[in-house]
Design a protein around this motif. Structure first.
Motif, PDB file in Angstrom:
ATOM      1  N   GLU B  75       0.833  -1.195   0.000  1.00 19.15           N
ATOM      2  CA  GLU B  75       0.000   0.000   0.000  1.00 19.15           C
ATOM      3  C   GLU B  75       0.875   1.256   0.000  1.00 19.15           C
ATOM      4  OE1 GLU B  75      -3.033  -0.012  -0.450  1.00 19.15           O
ATOM      5  OE2 GLU B  75      -3.850   1.881   0.305  1.00 19.15           O
ATOM      6  N   GLU B  76       1.933   1.194   0.754  1.00 17.43           N
ATOM      7  CA  GLU B  76       2.872   2.316   0.837  1.00 17.43           C
ATOM      8  C   GLU B  76       3.452   2.623  -0.557  1.00 17.43           C
ATOM      9  OE1 GLU B  76       4.445   4.652   4.060  1.00 17.43           O
ATOM     10  OE2 GLU B  76       3.661   2.699   4.492  1.00 17.43           O
ATOM     11  N   ARG B  77       3.714   1.563  -1.303  1.00 17.71           N
ATOM     12  CA  ARG B  77       4.250   1.744  -2.653  1.00 17.71           C
ATOM     13  C   ARG B  77       3.178   2.245  -3.597  1.00 17.71           C
ATOM     14  NH1 ARG B  77       7.490  -3.265  -4.944  1.00 17.71           N
ATOM     15  NH2 ARG B  77       7.457  -1.835  -6.693  1.00 17.71           N
ATOM     16  N   ARG B  78       1.965   1.698  -3.469  1.00 17.74           N
ATOM     17  CA  ARG B  78       0.899   2.061  -4.391  1.00 17.74           C
ATOM     18  C   ARG B  78       0.536   3.546  -4.243  1.00 17.74           C
ATOM     19  NH1 ARG B  78      -4.433   2.546  -4.702  1.00 17.74           N
ATOM     20  NH2 ARG B  78      -4.701   2.219  -2.480  1.00 17.74           N
ATOM     21  N   LEU B 156       7.613  -6.625  -2.178  1.00 14.04           N
ATOM     22  CA  LEU B 156       7.927  -7.027  -3.547  1.00 14.04           C
ATOM     23  C   LEU B 156       6.982  -6.436  -4.585  1.00 14.04           C
ATOM     24  CD1 LEU B 156       8.814 -10.808  -3.159  1.00 14.04           C
ATOM     25  CD2 LEU B 156      10.290  -9.017  -4.065  1.00 14.04           C
ATOM     26  N   THR B 157       5.820  -6.003  -4.171  1.00 17.10           N
ATOM     27  CA  THR B 157       4.800  -5.602  -5.151  1.00 17.10           C
ATOM     28  C   THR B 157       3.955  -4.445  -4.635  1.00 17.10           C
ATOM     29  OG1 THR B 157       2.683  -6.342  -6.060  1.00 17.10           O
ATOM     30  CG2 THR B 157       3.523  -7.590  -4.228  1.00 17.10           C
ATOM     31  N   SER B 163       0.811  -9.831  -3.048  1.00 17.45           N
ATOM     32  CA  SER B 163       1.645 -10.019  -1.864  1.00 17.45           C
ATOM     33  C   SER B 163       1.028 -11.075  -0.945  1.00 17.45           C
ATOM     34  CB  SER B 163       1.866  -8.683  -1.151  1.00 17.45           C
ATOM     35  OG  SER B 163       1.012  -8.515  -0.055  1.00 17.45           O
ATOM     36  N   PHE B 164      -0.306 -11.104  -0.875  1.00 22.39           N
ATOM     37  CA  PHE B 164      -1.001 -12.116  -0.078  1.00 22.39           C
ATOM     38  C   PHE B 164      -0.710 -13.520  -0.621  1.00 22.39           C
ATOM     39  CE2 PHE B 164      -4.726 -14.843   0.552  1.00 22.39           C
ATOM     40  CZ  PHE B 164      -4.903 -14.764   1.921  1.00 22.39           C
TER      41      PHE B 164
END
Ligand SMILES: Nc1ncnc2c1ncn2[C@@H]1O[C@H](COP(=O)(O)OP(=O)(O)OP(=O)(O)O)[C@@H](O)[C@H]1O
Ligand SMILES: [Mg+2]
Lengths: 320, 243
Positions: B75-78, B156-157, B163-164
């Motif tokens: 979420e941080e990346r998104r 990673l994503t 990720s789940f």
């Protein structure tokens, strides 16, 4: 003292060179505008300056601290507004600002005051307890800007700070930047060239990763072909005659007829050396003696033209 | 330390800002009840212990822990807040540990809320509370190991679902490596291999806790899984930033 010093900064993404040997300094009291077409490498440079991405080579100093050898003290000095103004969507504006204040080392009363100060500065009272997720784009942008100002940092790096703001807010933010620039070192990027005049003491144009121009707004404008050109409007003289006489002015490069009506001609004389030049202007003035002048204007040069001629040299056209 | 604590508080407030946290806890409790009473045969066992409860933990953590941890970095990346977080005057390690602890505490809370089971067995009979305590410790440690792996896959994503799934797959391997049907199958093939493979499994190391033994080796195993996975997270984040 230069507060931000960047030396030979280079960044490769795979084979692609996003930033190529960029060096500059920004001192306290300076506002540096970062201009350049999309994909030029402005954001990438700012991300390296703020310590988000490591450079392939080159160094960054913030207030004497090397960003990659001593990141924490360097980062303390910076307030950063990233591109697209990210903010934690699961928090309220107040919660978000308090969290950042805490990471900035502000506690208790100092934290409350800091939050209060930036809320006022960025006009966020009305959304203070609203969730970031439901904010409009402009308000989210202002929230993220507020976050950058919390600890009153000596260095500000703002990636498109006026993006998405309404005209009034754009004006407010420019004024804010200019005012803060008196006591801070500020870098900000923008696509709006008027902002360079409104807020910058100096501007850099970057294209395909390289710095292609660096100077005060006036210096940049002087690089325009238009700079120093004289525009005239004359009555009751034929265009051919106007052109013939103006070509005899010493130091002339070109005369162009902009407009031709029954008894009126608009013409522009370009000096061989762009830039405002009293001798040339006077020479033009002498050449037109005896004619009925309706207008005589020395052009300052235009940033958009400079921008285009530097970043797209093949497509530059004459503009009126 | 202050920075870690600030990150922990933010993450926890993030969980409780939405009803998802409460729904999650309810599901956690319902599922543990379901496994204990329906699948585990709590009453049929006729003994005052929580064996039926803990037996299933490696299996339901397989889904419940990745569900908690999947958003941590994805979420941080998104949203792009990664850039904000990592340009704050904190180290990446502080951010990683802070986020991890927040989720671990949240899992600990869900686990602690199963205390009515402890009261029930104490009411019904005379269980060995030492064993129950050891099993709770083991379960909490094991949850931490699952969570650290989820942290890693989350970095990673940008996509929480991916990720789940990655976390479930990796954890499934670590569970199956010590699952009796699998070990029996392997045993027919090569006995030393079984021991090696099983020694990497969550089940093998959780076993002793269930029996009431707090063996340092098991504790060290779970802690090293956590440290290793969190270290990988930091490597992944660093290479992400390098582009
Ligand atoms: N993480 C990345 N991986 C690969 N390429 C990247 C990455 N980040 C940026 N780039 C590339 O680097 C170049 C510079 O991008 P950058 O975002 O710095 O441009 P910019 O000047 O900020 O443009 P804009 O005006 O559109 O914001 C682009 O070509 C972009 O595709
Ligand atoms: Mg950009």
């Amino acid at each position: 003292m230069s507060t931000i010093r960047v030396e030979h900064l280079t960044k490769h993404f795979g084979p692609k060179r996003a930033v190529d040997d960029v060096s500059f300094t920004v001192s306290t009291g300076e506002v540096l505008g970062f201009l350049g077409p999309n994909g030029a490498g402005k954001s990438t440079t700012m991300r390296m300056v703020t310590g988000f991405i490591p450079p392939t080579s080159g160094r960054v100093w913030i207030g004497g601290h090397d960003m990659w050898e001593n990141p924490i003290p360097a980062k303390r000095l910076i307030g950063y507004l990233p591109e697209n103004a990210p903010a934690y969507t699961d928090m309220t504006v107040y919660g978000f600002l308090s969290f950042v204040a805490e990471l900035r080392g502000l506690r208790g009363q100092a934290r409350k005051q800091a939050v209060h100060r930036v809320v006022e500065l960025c006009f966020l009272e009305s959304v203070l307890h609203q969730s970031v997720e439901t904010l409009s784009k402009g308000y989210r942008h202002r929230t993220c800007l507020a976050q950058a100002l919390l600890h009153d940092p000596p260095v500000l790096v703002l990636d498109e700070p006026t993006d998405g703001l309404d005209p009034n807010q754009k004006h407010e933010v420019r004024t804010l930047i200019r005012r803060m620039g008196e006591k801070k070192a500020i870098i900000f990027s923008t696509h709006i060239l008027e902002e360079v005049d409104a807020a910058c003491t100096r501007a850099i144009i970057i294209d395909r990763g390289r710095i292609v121009a660096n100077g005060t707004p006036a210096e940049l404008r002087a690089r325009s072909e238009l700079a120093g050109a004289v525009t005239l409007q004359i009555r009751r003289v034929a265009a051919a005659e106007v052109s013939r006489r103006l070509y005899q002015v010493p130091g002339v490069k070109r005369v162009s007829i902009l407009e031709e009506q029954e008894d009126r001609v608009r013409a522009r004389v370009f000096p061989a050396q762009p830039g405002i030049n009293g001798t040339f202007t006077r020479a033009v003035g002498e050449a037109v003696q005896g004619w009925v002048l309706e207008e005589l204007r020395v052009e300052e040069g235009r940033l958009d033209e400079v921008f285009r001629s530097i970043t797209m040299p093949d497509t530059v056209r004459e503009t009126s | 330390m202050n920075n870690i604590w600030a990150v922990v508080k933010r993450e926890l407030s993030g969980y409780f800002a939405s009803p998802v946290a409460y729904v999650y806890i309810v599901i956690f409790l319902l599922l543990s009840g379901f496994f204990t009473f329906m699948v585990g045969g709590f009453f049929e066992r006729g003994e005052a212990s929580l064996t039926a409860f803990f037996l299933w933990h490696p299996w339901f953590y397989l889904f419940l822990v990745p569900a908690v941890g999947m958003r941590l970095w994805a979420e941080e990346r998104r949203v792009g807040t990664l850039e904000l977080l990592l340009t704050m005057p904190i180290t990446a390690w502080q951010a990683i540990v802070g986020k991890f602890f927040a989720s671990w505490l949240f899992l600990g809370l869900a686990l602690a809320l199963t205390f009515p089971l402890v009261i029930t067995v104490n009411y019904l009979g005379d269980p060995d509370n030492g064993v129950i305590f050891a099993a709770y410790c083991g379960s909490f440690l094991m949850a931490g190991a699952y969570l650290a792996i989820t942290c890693m896959t989350s970095a990673l994503t940008r996509n929480q679902v991916i990720s789940f799934i990655l976390a479930v797959v990796i954890c499934l391997f670590l569970v199956l490596a010590g699952f009796p049907p699998v070990t029996n199958l392997l045993a027919r093939w090569s006995a030393p291999l079984v021991e090696l493979v099983a020694s990497f499994s969550f089940i093998t190391h959780f076993d002793a806790f269930q029996k009431g033994m707090l063996d340092t080796r098991d504790v060290v195993y779970f802690l090293s899984v956590m440290v290793l996975a969190l270290f990988s997270t930091s490597v992944i984040l660093r290479s992400l930033r390098a582009g």
